[in-house]
Design an enzyme around this catalytic site. Structure first.
Site, short mmCIF file in Angstrom:
data_model
loop_
_atom_site.label_atom_id
_atom_site.label_comp_id
_atom_site.label_asym_id
_atom_site.label_seq_id
_atom_site.Cartn_x
_atom_site.Cartn_y
_atom_site.Cartn_z
N ILE A 1 0.86 -1.18 0.00
CA ILE A 1 0.00 0.00 0.00
C ILE A 1 0.90 1.23 0.00
O ILE A 1 1.75 1.39 0.87
CB ILE A 1 -0.93 0.02 1.23
CG1 ILE A 1 -1.83 -1.22 1.26
CG2 ILE A 1 -1.77 1.30 1.22
CD1 ILE A 1 -2.79 -1.34 0.11
N LYS A 2 0.70 2.11 -0.99
CA LYS A 2 1.52 3.31 -1.09
C LYS A 2 0.91 4.44 -0.26
O LYS A 2 -0.24 4.81 -0.46
CB LYS A 2 1.65 3.76 -2.55
CG LYS A 2 2.60 2.91 -3.38
CD LYS A 2 2.66 3.40 -4.82
CE LYS A 2 3.48 4.65 -4.96
NZ LYS A 2 3.62 5.04 -6.39
N ILE A 3 1.72 4.97 0.64
CA ILE A 3 1.31 6.07 1.50
C ILE A 3 2.36 7.18 1.39
O ILE A 3 3.55 6.91 1.54
CB ILE A 3 1.18 5.62 2.96
CG1 ILE A 3 0.11 4.52 3.08
CG2 ILE A 3 0.84 6.80 3.87
CD1 ILE A 3 -0.03 3.94 4.48
#
Length: 371
Positions: A139-141
């Site tokens: 998951i890209k944050i």
């Protein structure tokens, strides 16, 4: 005959593709790149998805089904992007298993409009993790101030994270701390952290774009001589900090519990300045334990005429420090550069997300009217 991409992999650099599309998946192109180009990971972003969906009819059937069901635009975006990422995860599952979970990862970004809202980012991360339902998902944050706490809490809940939009060294220090804190919290909660992974995506070419514009305005010969040097120096100094952070007793305790280090990932590696070599952000950033995610044009350029002559980061720390000192001496405010780039980076992804929503909304409307 030399094989630059194989040599790059042998030097310890994980080669990832910075692109995804249903066309690439359906034609077997991604599988081909994995098999023949040594690609061991995939990154995506709203810009990539907007381009893919607006230029292909392979999404029409799913859009038609979503329109009939009356799904809103936000949920449609999640469903469509999750489907592509899930399929890409499956293509790379063999790499994931063979590497013990180090590679074979595919990244999906949270809604960038949440970049400054930690709790909503965490909720979105949980939703995407559930929706894709693959162990090799990242998951890209974004590494905004609010993003840092979201990164910690996402990792603490057993969700692997690609920290994106890192530009500055001090923020990178904070990212490493957020990563280790997340692992510590996961461990304290009784989670198995051996499969929990993270990369820290340090954006490269945009640094040169911003700094070089400022050097041109300064206009002196000393300033102009520094064009095209800031980004590589910045990335090298980031790796120096990585080495220090992951040689501490704090990390040793986590490693003893089975944790994998958060690898530095070089992102934004296409060359924007035509006067620079088109593989500069690959050739000049070679070190074991790093990731380089490339658009296909850069990947193919490196395959064609890239060169690997050994490590190009660790032996050149002193040079990188000298470049930073020279930039400061000619009047470049590096802190302001980094602040500008972070603000621009978030805004660019927000703009792309809005375009993606508009594209999906238009397709939903046309699909619904033809139902």
């Amino acid at each position: 005959m030399s094989n630059p991409l194989s040599e790059l992999s042998a030097a310890g650099v994980a080669v990832w593709l910075d692109d995804i599309s249903r066309d690439r998946l359906r034609t077997g192109n991604l599988a081909h790149l994995v098999e023949n180009r040594g690609v061991v990971g995939v990154t995506s972003n709203p810009t990539i998805f907007q381009k893919a969906i607006s230029s292909s009819d392979l999404y029409d059937e799913q859009l038609h089904d979503l329109a009939i069901r009356g799904v809103d635009v936000g949920e449609a975006v999640r469903a469509i992007t999750a489907a592509d990422v899930r399929d890409a995860c499956d293509v790379l599952r063999g790499v994931y298993d063979a590497s013990g979970g180090v590679d074979g990862r595919v990244s999906l970004e949270v809604d960038p409009r949440l970049a400054h809202e930690a709790e909503r980012t965490l909720a979105e991360a949980r939703a995407l993790w559930w929706l894709v339902d693959r162990p090799n998902l990242f998951i890209k944050i974004p590494a905004t101030r609010a993003g840092l706490s979201a990164i910690t809490e996402t990792l603490a809940q057993g969700i692997s994270v690609n920290v994106t939009l890192i530009f500055g060294l001090d923020r990178y220090d904070a990212v490493i701390d957020a990563f280790m804190t997340g692992l510590e919290k996961a461990l304290a909660a009784g989670r198995d952290i051996t499969d929990l992974a993270s990369v820290a995506s340090f954006f490269v070419s945009r640094v040169d774009t911003e700094v070089d514009q400022r050097l041109e305005k300064i206009g002196t010969s000393e300033a102009k001589a520094l064009r095209g040097r800031a980004a590589v120096a910045n990335a090298r100094l980031a790796f120096e900090r990585y080495e220090k952070a992951f040689a501490t007793p704090r990390w040793a305790a986590l490693a003893a519990a089975g944790a994998k280090p958060q690898r530095p990932l070089w992102a934004s590696t296409s060359t924007k300045d035509p006067s620079l070599p088109d593989t500069i952000y690959v050739t000049e950033l070679i070190a074991p334990g790093t990731v380089n995610t490339m658009p296909e044009a850069t990947l193919e350029a490196f395959a064609d005429h890239g060169s690997v002559t050994g490590e190009t980061i660790r032996p050149r720390y002193e040079e990188a420090h000298e470049v930073f000192a020279q930039l400061t001496a000619v009047g470049i405010d590096l802190d302001d550069v980094i602040e500008t780039l972070e603000s621009q980076g978030v805004q660019k992804f927000e703009d792309s997300w809005t375009q993606l929503l508009d594209t999906i909304a238009a397709h939903l409307g046309s699909a619904g009217s033809s139902a």
